[in-house]
Design a protein around this motif. Structure first.
Motif, PDB file in Angstrom:
ATOM      1  N   LEU A 221       0.978  -1.290   0.087  1.00 29.94           N
ATOM      2  CA  LEU A 221      -0.083  -0.018  -0.043  1.00 29.94           C
ATOM      3  C   LEU A 221       1.001   1.149   0.171  1.00 29.94           C
ATOM      4  CD1 LEU A 221      -2.885  -0.868   2.376  1.00 29.94           C
ATOM      5  CD2 LEU A 221      -3.152  -0.339  -0.150  1.00 29.94           C
ATOM      6  N   GLY A 222       1.822   1.212   0.843  1.00 34.54           N
ATOM      7  CA  GLY A 222       2.986   2.150   0.690  1.00 34.54           C
ATOM      8  C   GLY A 222       3.417   2.596  -0.602  1.00 34.54           C
ATOM      9  N   LEU A 223       3.930   1.622  -1.355  1.00 39.36           N
ATOM     10  CA  LEU A 223       4.471   1.598  -2.755  1.00 39.36           C
ATOM     11  C   LEU A 223       3.664   2.087  -3.578  1.00 39.36           C
ATOM     12  CD1 LEU A 223       6.493  -1.544  -2.916  1.00 39.36           C
ATOM     13  CD2 LEU A 223       7.171   0.702  -3.091  1.00 39.36           C
ATOM     14  N   LEU A 224       2.049   1.816  -3.408  1.00 39.48           N
ATOM     15  CA  LEU A 224       0.929   1.928  -4.174  1.00 39.48           C
ATOM     16  C   LEU A 224       0.639   3.789  -4.165  1.00 39.48           C
ATOM     17  CD1 LEU A 224      -1.202   0.982  -5.982  1.00 39.48           C
ATOM     18  CD2 LEU A 224      -2.591   0.849  -4.040  1.00 39.48           C
ATOM     19  N   ALA A 225       0.863   4.251  -2.886  1.00 36.47           N
ATOM     20  CA  ALA A 225       0.886   5.708  -2.364  1.00 36.47           C
ATOM     21  C   ALA A 225       1.824   6.335  -3.071  1.00 36.47           C
ATOM     22  CB  ALA A 225       0.528   5.853  -1.213  1.00 36.47           C
TER      23      ALA A 225
ATOM     24  N   VAL B  17       9.345  -1.992  -7.824  1.00 37.96           N
ATOM     25  CA  VAL B  17       8.297  -3.091  -7.771  1.00 37.96           C
ATOM     26  C   VAL B  17       8.604  -3.977  -8.816  1.00 37.96           C
ATOM     27  CG1 VAL B  17       5.907  -2.998  -8.676  1.00 37.96           C
ATOM     28  CG2 VAL B  17       6.891  -1.117  -7.070  1.00 37.96           C
ATOM     29  N   ASP B  18       9.233  -3.737  -9.891  1.00 40.32           N
ATOM     30  CA  ASP B  18       9.573  -4.584 -11.030  1.00 40.32           C
ATOM     31  C   ASP B  18      10.309  -5.501 -10.540  1.00 40.32           C
ATOM     32  OD1 ASP B  18       7.650  -3.785 -12.831  1.00 40.32           O
ATOM     33  OD2 ASP B  18       9.202  -2.568 -14.156  1.00 40.32           O
ATOM     34  N   ILE B  19      11.451  -4.934  -9.562  1.00 40.97           N
ATOM     35  CA  ILE B  19      12.327  -6.030  -9.204  1.00 40.97           C
ATOM     36  C   ILE B  19      11.606  -6.964  -8.288  1.00 40.97           C
ATOM     37  CG2 ILE B  19      14.299  -6.226  -7.590  1.00 40.97           C
ATOM     38  CD1 ILE B  19      15.446  -3.506  -8.343  1.00 40.97           C
ATOM     39  N   LYS B  20      10.652  -6.443  -7.594  1.00 40.46           N
ATOM     40  CA  LYS B  20       9.872  -7.439  -6.810  1.00 40.46           C
ATOM     41  C   LYS B  20       9.175  -8.293  -7.362  1.00 40.46           C
ATOM     42  CE  LYS B  20       7.440  -6.408  -2.632  1.00 40.46           C
ATOM     43  NZ  LYS B  20       6.660  -5.333  -1.756  1.00 40.46           N
ATOM     44  N   ALA B  21       8.529  -7.867  -8.790  1.00 41.03           N
ATOM     45  CA  ALA B  21       7.903  -8.744  -9.360  1.00 41.03           C
ATOM     46  C   ALA B  21       8.652  -9.755 -10.070  1.00 41.03           C
ATOM     47  CB  ALA B  21       7.023  -7.846 -10.197  1.00 41.03           C
ATOM     48  N   LEU B  22       9.835  -9.516 -10.194  1.00 39.60           N
ATOM     49  CA  LEU B  22      10.891 -10.537 -10.955  1.00 39.60           C
ATOM     50  C   LEU B  22      11.289 -11.473  -9.888  1.00 39.60           C
ATOM     51  CD1 LEU B  22      12.733  -8.126 -13.533  1.00 39.60           C
ATOM     52  CD2 LEU B  22      11.501 -10.375 -14.019  1.00 39.60           C
ATOM     53  N   LYS B  23      11.644 -10.888  -8.703  1.00 43.87           N
ATOM     54  CA  LYS B  23      11.861 -12.207  -7.634  1.00 43.87           C
ATOM     55  C   LYS B  23      10.919 -12.912  -7.509  1.00 43.87           C
ATOM     56  CE  LYS B  23      15.528  -9.383  -5.260  1.00 43.87           C
ATOM     57  NZ  LYS B  23      15.457  -8.346  -3.919  1.00 43.87           N
ATOM     58  N   TRP B  24       9.789 -12.490  -7.273  1.00 41.61           N
ATOM     59  CA  TRP B  24       8.604 -13.409  -7.267  1.00 41.61           C
ATOM     60  C   TRP B  24       8.349 -14.345  -8.348  1.00 41.61           C
ATOM     61  CZ3 TRP B  24       3.435 -14.228  -8.972  1.00 41.61           C
ATOM     62  CH2 TRP B  24       2.846 -15.039  -8.152  1.00 41.61           C
TER      63      TRP B  24
END
Lengths: 414, 139
Positions: A221-225, B17-24
């Motif tokens: 949620l933090g990232l989303l904001a 966020v993309d790094i996170k998505a890729l790691k996932w």
């Protein structure tokens, strides 16, 4: 072709006819009837030559091999307000002046050596303002020696003006096309990137994924904001960029010292960063709104990118000809010179946005505004260590009103 | 001869966020290769100096300082790195980016399109790729 039988239609033809007639005259020395006929033809040719020479709307001179005037047409005489009597026999340097003569001497010499020379230059005789196309054409005698030069000056002031305007418009079109292309590119990346992240994050939050920490709803949620804020900011700054140099606000006498102090107050820098103004910044007649945008972005950048712990930012201004050069110096990390161009492009950041939040539009906006008013912006590294940065930009001392600004921009582009 | 060593994957990506998505995606597909992350082209070049071989690079295009195309250009210019296997994984659907990337001999150009599945597909392709394809031998 005999001189008498064909009407010459150009100066060159008339001259050639004269040459031919003269040559025939000489070869018929013992033939009285022939001489008479030819003399008449020479006279007719000469008359036609004069008619033609006077008919040309250009300055036309015939100079002998020593560059003395043999003939000058009416257009030339009128431009000077001289009589033919006064001009004939004068050396060309007496007409164009010593300085111009020195500039053009090489062309005269090449023409006297038998070459047809042409060039464009300002200020033909009698007209200091205009722009002229000059052409020197050698005239040869029978033995192939150059006996003189036809010097013709065509006023191309109007043509050149139109050409420059056309070029300026073309440049403007190229620039706006490039902007548009760049816009389409960034719209599909930089604007899409946070949107895609938002999609991902929402999906993760909804699914409450197992295993890996993507199911950390709080964090997501933090990232989303953050991403929605970023997207908003990108759109705002894109709009600001498109308006840069177009919505310029009022034109008035502005105290740039007070302007900088206002900007600093608005930025409300953290305590560990001191901002000072060196000397007294000038008052000038200008558009204060775009100038303020430039100052706010540059000072704001210096504050935002300062690594701490203690920072010092100094704003100063120097006079340089018709413009002021403002400098914003910081003692931050410094920017390697290899990024000298990139930092001014749209959406370019030197750090990932996740580390330092920023649209990457600030310097693009600054660049666009500074260019709009006819200056440039760049940065220097004050210390050999590469630490610290000075951003400098030129600002016209007395910014004319918008209508004139455009004309000036055209001239500069031409 | 098939290299017995596991391929290290260098991911060049600036978006967390993309790094996170890729790691996932790695995790979901049980791809256990060592993963090294660089935030832009410059950092990637630095990391590549000591990256254990064999390795495979997955790079984004739009990044701070040095973008993916510039990184590729630098890799192909470098005598030590020129034979690197590079995949592009990017939001850029720009024709010029694709042309540039393939001219610089990328192994594949993949788009980050929909929500996550494009990552899974990309990672499963890369997982199969390194298991099937022979890598150049280095001392």
């Amino acid at each position: 072709m005999t001189a008498a039988s064909t009407r010459p239609t150009t100066l060159e033809e008339a001259l050639r006819a004269l040459d031919e007639a003269e040559a025939k005259l000489r070869s018929h020395e013992n033939d009285e009837a022939g001489i008479r006929r030819l003399t008449e033809s020479v006279l007719r040719s000469e008359e036609r030559f004069r008619t033609l020479a006077e008919g040309v709307p250009n300055h036309l001179l015939f100079l002998d091999s020593e560059l003395r005037v043999v003939f000058a047409n009416d257009v030339f005489l009128e431009a000077f307000g001289w009589s033919a009597k006064k001009v004939v026999g004068l050396h060309i340097s007496d007409i164009v002046g010593a300085e111009r003569f020195l500039e053009r001497q090489q062309y005269y010499e090449r023409a006297l050596a038998g070459e047809t020379v042409s060039y464009d230059s300002t200020g033909a005789a009698g007209s200091e303002q205009g722009f002229f196309h000059f052409s020197y054409r050698p005239s040869f005698d029978d033995s192939g020696k150059v006996r003189g030069i036809f010097s013709m000056a065509t006023d191309i002031t109007e043509r050149r003006k139109i050409q420059l305007e056309l070029e300026a418009k073309q440049n403007e079109l190229l620039r706006s096309n490039k902007d548009l292309e760049q816009f389409a590119y960034v719209a599909s990346h930089d604007l899409k990137a946070p949107l895609r992240a938002i999609e991902l994050l929402v999906q993760w939050i909804i699914e409450g994924l197992n295993g890996y920490d993507v199911n950390n709803v709080q964090e997501n949620l933090g990232l989303l904001a953050k991403r929605t804020t970023r997207l908003n900011r990108l759109l705002d700054d894109l709009l600001a960029y498109s308006r840069a140099g177009r919505k310029v606000g009022a034109h008035r006498l502005s105290d740039t010292h007070a302007l900088v102090l206002d900007v600093v107050q608005m930025l409300n820098p953290p305590e560990h960063i001191s901002i000072s103004v060196e000397g007294q910044l000038p008052k000038l007649r200008t558009y204060p709104t775009p100038l303020e945008t430039v100052l706010r972005n540059l000072i704001g950048n210096a504050v935002k990118h300062h690594p701490g712990p203690n920072g010092r930012i100094v704003v100063s201004c120097k006079e340089e000809g018709d413009r002021y050069v403002y400098a914003i110096e910081d003692d931050g990390e410094g920017i390697p010179q290899q990024y000298a161009e990139r930092v001014f492009e749209m959406f370019q950041t030197l750090k990932p946005r996740d580390q330092v939040e920023g649209s990457g539009m600030g310097l693009a906006i600054v660049n666009r505004i500074v260019q709009w008013q006819g200056g440039r912006v760049w940065f220097e590294s004050p210390a050999p260590s590469g630490k610290g940065t000075v951003f400098k930009f030129q600002w016209k001392k007395n910014q004319p009103m918008a209508a004139n600004v455009e004309t000036k921009a055209c001239e500069a582009a031409g | 001869m098939r290299s017995s060593r596991v391929v290290t994957i260098l991911l060049v990506e600036d978006d967390e966020v993309d790094i996170k998505a890729l790691k996932w995606a790695f995790e979901k597909l049980k791809v256990a290769n060592p993963l090294v992350i660089a935030r832009d082209g410059e950092e990637a070049l630095t990391l590549l100096k000591d990256l254990p071989r064999p390795f495979l690079i997955i790079s984004d295009i739009n990044m701070p300082r040095m973008n993916g195309i510039e990184l590729l250009r630098n890799i192909r210019k470098s005598p030590e790195l020129r034979d690197s296997i590079v995949f592009m994984l990017t939001t850029s659907n720009d024709e010029q980016d694709k042309i540039d990337a393939y001219n610089l001999n990328v192994a594949g150009y993949m788009l980050k399109t929909d929500m996550g599945t494009s990552f899974s597909r990309a990672i499963s392709l890369i997982d199969n790729y390194w298991k099937v394809v022979e890598f150049p031998e280095h001392d």
